[in-house]
Design a protein around this motif. Sequence first.
Motif, short mmCIF file in Angstrom:
data_model
loop_
_atom_site.label_atom_id
_atom_site.label_comp_id
_atom_site.label_asym_id
_atom_site.label_seq_id
_atom_site.Cartn_x
_atom_site.Cartn_y
_atom_site.Cartn_z
N HIS A 1 0.86 -1.19 0.00
CA HIS A 1 0.00 0.00 0.00
C HIS A 1 0.89 1.23 0.00
O HIS A 1 1.22 1.78 1.04
CB HIS A 1 -0.91 0.03 1.23
CG HIS A 1 -2.06 -0.92 1.14
ND1 HIS A 1 -3.08 -0.77 0.24
CD2 HIS A 1 -2.34 -2.04 1.83
CE1 HIS A 1 -3.94 -1.74 0.39
NE2 HIS A 1 -3.51 -2.54 1.34
N THR A 2 1.30 1.64 -1.17
CA THR A 2 2.08 2.85 -1.27
C THR A 2 1.30 3.84 -2.10
O THR A 2 0.58 3.46 -3.03
CB THR A 2 3.44 2.58 -1.93
OG1 THR A 2 3.21 2.04 -3.23
CG2 THR A 2 4.28 1.62 -1.11
N SER A 3 1.42 5.09 -1.76
CA SER A 3 0.72 6.10 -2.53
C SER A 3 1.54 6.40 -3.78
O SER A 3 2.75 6.60 -3.72
CB SER A 3 0.49 7.36 -1.70
OG SER A 3 1.73 7.88 -1.29
N THR B 1 1.82 8.78 -7.21
CA THR B 1 1.34 10.02 -7.83
C THR B 1 0.81 9.72 -9.23
O THR B 1 1.09 8.66 -9.80
CB THR B 1 2.47 11.05 -7.92
OG1 THR B 1 3.48 10.56 -8.81
CG2 THR B 1 3.06 11.36 -6.56
N SER B 2 0.10 10.67 -9.75
CA SER B 2 -0.47 10.51 -11.09
C SER B 2 0.63 10.36 -12.14
O SER B 2 0.52 9.55 -13.05
CB SER B 2 -1.36 11.70 -11.41
OG SER B 2 -1.86 11.61 -12.73
#
Length: 103
Positions: A22-24, A26-27
């Motif tokens: 679960h890593t964020s 970026t677009s």
Amino acid sequence: MAINSVSFMAPTQIVNETNKVHTSVTSAEAQQTFANTLKDAIAGVNSQQIQSDTMTEKLINGGDVDLHEVMIASQKASITLNATMEVRNKAVEAYQEIMRMSV
């Protein structure tokens, strides 16, 4: 030509493995990852086509290649190209459907 065995994972193993990461993202990173994945997939299809063409040329010129190997390479190239075209068609259909949606 070696045949590799197919192993199946239990559905719970797949779910547990996907929940661990679960890593964020970026677009921009997501776009770059998608672009790289797409580029790699297209390069793989191109590689299959080149290999098929090379083997066909060897067969035509009387090279040391078996007919069944040429046919297998040709079918692999055909299947990968057809699968790529179907994925492209589905992506275009999805894009057209999104464009038809009212905001």
